[in-house]
Design a protein around this motif. Sequence first.
Motif, PDB file in Angstrom:
ATOM      1  N   LEU A 179      -9.465  42.173  23.632  1.00  0.00           N
ATOM      2  CA  LEU A 179     -10.307  42.490  24.782  1.00  0.00           C
ATOM      3  C   LEU A 179     -11.709  42.891  24.354  1.00  0.00           C
ATOM      4  CD1 LEU A 179      -7.758  44.607  26.851  1.00  0.00           C
ATOM      5  CD2 LEU A 179      -8.395  42.202  27.204  1.00  0.00           C
ATOM      6  N   LEU A 192      -8.011  33.783  21.852  1.00  0.00           N
ATOM      7  CA  LEU A 192      -8.530  35.161  21.804  1.00  0.00           C
ATOM      8  C   LEU A 192      -7.944  36.036  22.911  1.00  0.00           C
ATOM      9  CD1 LEU A 192     -12.320  34.505  21.056  1.00  0.00           C
ATOM     10  CD2 LEU A 192     -10.541  35.183  19.438  1.00  0.00           C
ATOM     11  N   GLU A 193      -6.933  35.538  23.551  1.00  0.00           N
ATOM     12  CA  GLU A 193      -6.387  36.225  24.722  1.00  0.00           C
ATOM     13  C   GLU A 193      -5.936  37.653  24.434  1.00  0.00           C
ATOM     14  OE1 GLU A 193      -3.857  34.523  28.485  1.00  0.00           O
ATOM     15  OE2 GLU A 193      -3.459  33.758  26.486  1.00  0.00           O
ATOM     16  N   VAL A 220     -17.037  32.902  22.490  1.00  0.00           N
ATOM     17  CA  VAL A 220     -16.512  31.522  22.464  1.00  0.00           C
ATOM     18  C   VAL A 220     -17.512  30.613  21.752  1.00  0.00           C
ATOM     19  CG1 VAL A 220     -15.855  29.551  23.903  1.00  0.00           C
ATOM     20  CG2 VAL A 220     -15.169  31.873  24.578  1.00  0.00           C
ATOM     21  N   ARG A 221     -18.762  30.789  22.099  1.00  0.00           N
ATOM     22  CA  ARG A 221     -19.817  29.974  21.481  1.00  0.00           C
ATOM     23  C   ARG A 221     -19.857  30.201  19.969  1.00  0.00           C
ATOM     24  NH1 ARG A 221     -25.641  30.652  24.280  1.00  0.00           N
ATOM     25  NH2 ARG A 221     -25.881  32.299  22.743  1.00  0.00           N
ATOM     26  N   CYS A 275      -5.284  45.570  23.054  1.00  0.00           N
ATOM     27  CA  CYS A 275      -6.731  45.318  22.995  1.00  0.00           C
ATOM     28  C   CYS A 275      -7.162  44.482  21.793  1.00  0.00           C
ATOM     29  CB  CYS A 275      -7.494  46.637  23.014  1.00  0.00           C
ATOM     30  SG  CYS A 275      -7.482  47.528  21.452  1.00  0.00           S
ATOM     31  N   ARG A 314     -10.646  30.290  24.098  1.00  0.00           N
ATOM     32  CA  ARG A 314     -10.336  31.337  25.089  1.00  0.00           C
ATOM     33  C   ARG A 314      -8.867  31.749  24.991  1.00  0.00           C
ATOM     34  NH1 ARG A 314     -14.150  32.748  28.704  1.00  0.00           N
ATOM     35  NH2 ARG A 314     -16.049  31.490  28.707  1.00  0.00           N
ATOM     36  N   GLU A 315      -7.997  30.774  24.865  1.00  0.00           N
ATOM     37  CA  GLU A 315      -6.575  31.116  24.783  1.00  0.00           C
ATOM     38  C   GLU A 315      -6.240  31.796  23.455  1.00  0.00           C
ATOM     39  OE1 GLU A 315      -4.631  27.486  25.909  1.00  0.00           O
ATOM     40  OE2 GLU A 315      -5.397  27.728  27.967  1.00  0.00           O
ATOM     41  N   GLU A 367     -13.375  24.755  24.102  1.00  0.00           N
ATOM     42  CA  GLU A 367     -13.588  26.063  24.721  1.00  0.00           C
ATOM     43  C   GLU A 367     -12.270  26.704  25.168  1.00  0.00           C
ATOM     44  OE1 GLU A 367     -16.518  26.347  27.877  1.00  0.00           O
ATOM     45  OE2 GLU A 367     -15.488  28.115  28.660  1.00  0.00           O
ATOM     46  N   TYR A 410     -17.360  37.442  26.991  1.00  0.00           N
ATOM     47  CA  TYR A 410     -16.695  36.458  26.110  1.00  0.00           C
ATOM     48  C   TYR A 410     -17.473  35.173  25.846  1.00  0.00           C
ATOM     49  CZ  TYR A 410     -12.648  39.431  27.080  1.00  0.00           C
ATOM     50  OH  TYR A 410     -11.807  40.510  27.233  1.00  0.00           O
ATOM     51  N   GLN A 411     -18.410  34.829  26.699  1.00  0.00           N
ATOM     52  CA  GLN A 411     -19.027  33.500  26.582  1.00  0.00           C
ATOM     53  C   GLN A 411     -19.664  33.288  25.212  1.00  0.00           C
ATOM     54  OE1 GLN A 411     -20.789  32.208  30.063  1.00  0.00           O
ATOM     55  NE2 GLN A 411     -22.183  30.744  29.150  1.00  0.00           N
TER      56      GLN A 411
END
Lengths: 174, 813
Positions: free
Chosen positions: A132, A128-129, A142-143, A44, A125-126, A121, A138-139
């Motif tokens: 969780l 922070l994979e 990411v921002r 997590c 995303r990758e 972006e 997540y949006q």
Amino acid sequence: MRITVTVDGTKYTDEVEPRTLLVHHLREKLGKVGTVVGCDTSNCGACTVHLDGHSVKSCSVLAVQADGCEVTTIEGLARDGQLHPVQKAFNDNHALQCGFCTPGMIMQSIDLLADNPDPDEQAVREGLEGNLCRCTGYQNIVRAVRDAAQHMSPGAGPEAERIAETKHAGVGGD
Amino acid sequence: MTATIEPEVGKSRRRKEDERLITGRTRWTDNLSLPGMLHMAVLRSPFAHAKIVSIDTSAAKGASGVVAVYTAKDLDPEGAIGLPCAWPITPDMKAPRRPVLAADTVNFAGEGVAVVVARTSAEAHDALEEIDVEYDELPVILDMEAAIADGAPLVHEDLGTNTSAVWKFDSAEAGTGGNVEEAISSAEVVLKRRFRQQRLVPAFMEPRACVVDPTSTQITMWAATQVPHILRVMSALTLGIPEHKLRVIAPDVGGGFGGKIGVLPEEMMSLLVAQKLGKPVKWNETRSETMLAAHHGRDQIQDITITSTRDGQVTGLKVELLANLGAYNGLVGPGVPILGAFMFNAIYKFPAYHFACTNVYTTTTLTDAYRGAGRPEATFAIERIMDELAVELGMDPMELREKNWIKHEEFPFTTVCGLTYDSGNYEAATEKAKQLFDYDGLRAEQAERRKSGDKVQLGIGISTFTEMCGLAPSRVLGSLDYGAGGWEYASIRMLPTGKVEVTTGASAHGQGHETAWSQIVADQLGVAFEDVEILHGDTQSSHKGLDTYGSRSLVVGGIAVIKAAEKVVAKAKPIAAHLLECAEDDLEFAGGKFTVKGTDTSTTMGDVALATFFAHNLPDGVEPSLDSDATFDPENFSFPHGTHLCAAEVDTETGRIKLRSYVCVDDVGVAVNPLIVEGQVHGGLAQGIAQALFEGTEHDETGTLTTGTFADYLLPSAADLPSFTTDRTETPSTTNPLGAKGVGEAGTIASTPAVVNAVIDAVRQFGVNDIEMPLTPMRVWHAMRHGTTDAGGPGRDEAGGGLGSIDATGGAQ
Ligand code: FES
Ligand code: FES
């Protein structure tokens, strides 16, 4: 076993059981409860801290492995009353809801930005994979990370922590 | 002097809560450490169904650090303590006693059989392994249909059946609509489908926990719960603790999604153990325990029959459900399908409706509320079958929806379920969504790809939805046999310095109540946003409440805050008039100021508060207090709605799905804080999409949960999800003074069918008309190769023409 770990700039020497995980050492022995535990399978990322300037899941590191190391937790991130740019960006972009994943997310994001100061972006995303979040989708995280990238000044990330560590070692290394 | 003050409601305020959360200065239950505190760990059954022959705790009792070991015989010797179920849906509901610890039989894998209390958590967990339990295995019952078949083995022998209750609603009987059987026998088109709602794990990130401190005259319990007030009253009733001697605190709570709504056996155990030992006791579960023993959600089999005319006028809907309760009734578990019962007609004008639900016991973890509770299940079924009906009729699925939905000018509208939707504008939301999505452009691209036999096919999924929010009018809950009301409480304390303390019974676990409530109070009292402090989650400060679930916080709890603020103003007014030496009627209140009409003479709320504190100069007979409280019971639900559109690309060689775009336009009425609204929608979408594509529990044939960790249960990561395009229309609710409708569940409810409809749309050409969730690449690939086995629907013979070229080049055999 006796270990010495510098956590958020303070040096602690303690007796620990060999099986003690770093996260439990931080939380239970040192009272650093800002770092939390979300799982027991290292999936997590809630427990992410920096060990010598790089993010690790502190539930998958033994406390004894951190002997002689520098650990930064979410509680040591703000310096001189100033939030770290990533902390600020999380607030600015509403990148948290319940906030339980947030310490880990922030620590991971800082490491990600140290590797790639201007990630797109997909890269965020990758990157922070392994962390969780159940609340945000997540949006906004990411921002926030991309926003923080625009506000990072030199020395705000793990680089600064590494510099700090060298200094500490010089002053009071064991 | 009417300096215009910008209203707080409507502002995208950064959240007050964040400061502590981003710096790690939080108070999670697991952070608590009290002098002399002991740690409790629970031994859980590895078997789904077994007789307990014997339990030997002697070795564990001697283990390092162990203070005590208890089994059911020690904790509950009379076998009298049963965990509460607050929603007995029928008078004849068959309800087994749910013990705090299993005594004779275990009925699901993960049920507690013994507890160890030790000096450290590690020692407590170590000692669990020293407990020797002898089990005699009993037949495992996992499948709902098998469970209710004749001669099936029983979960609870003494009940004589695995059927808990059958609950029905019929529009002809209720007088709210026509007769479905007649609609079916006279229909031009009858379409029948079976959908499955797989079992999901709420998967809040903070595991459940509680700390009980019995060392004072009052017992204090901290708990990672959504329902501190309900927990207090239920603990009092369950264990006989005088209610006034128990204080429950929900400190920072790391997510809930319905998953922290229960009154837990572990909470009761902790209370019992702490009292026995006279020491503070902490229980904190591991993630693997959460997956096993915290309640699950969904898990229904839905048989749906829809009838219509050839030109697409829907004439009736019949719903027959099987709902898996698991081994016991959760706090509100039996009622979850019933919340759905009122939502199957969704935004449509159905003339006839019949709903029947059979609640079934199986030897699995119990199910209870999970984000949306009943409404996502209902919305999924109706939005899926509307798509299937459109195919059957050769209509565009959007056109079919438009043909049947309630028009803007028809509101308020009473549906076939008897609910009155106060406001809505499906046209506006849909139009906006279509434009943002480029609906026509994507349809053209889809046709192009089909024609060219592109390896990657495009599908478009629609979900138009509404839900009932703001649970709920107490009368309505009473009529549904729910065991409590639906009101909410708030109080306001004007402090001498003009600052404001607000208490709310709606305890938060991540939704931003502190920020939103501060905005509301700032507007109501004309004080600064920063000058308001919101106290919640402590039965001592916010002494009354019905807590947070069902998107009720704002539209019930927020209104209670407004009502309390109105009382504060009313109390301040005579005092202000006295201070300004005018008649009350000459005063107007705006922007925190009482002004004598037509003059510059004014006094602020803060001044009045200070004068009230001094109490040197108050009007005769006026109490020196501006504090007030209010309990608000809504007259109606609120009905957020929206249009969600999804474009999915499906790789026909691998079954891999990529969400190319996701657009939603939600109408949540007036948004108090648009930033928070957006965040709620994002999070909801992620959860709904996860049901469509990733998540689902699995058991092996012995009843062992094979998706028992985050390594096996696929919670999506950032890399698994796309960015969403979210927007809003704003049709204020007319049933509350804020005009708000609630937003917590919208994204989850609408997104699952939007995604599944998109994927089916992409692969329908292969004869596919259904794929079971989650839509894994393997399932999609299999469906493309073998069509769908669904009986009764437009099978593969009808669809699939002209697409042999793709099959021929598929090659992934
Ligand atoms: S607690 Fe360390 S990864 Fe989950
Ligand atoms: S904010 Fe709740 S888990 Fe991320």
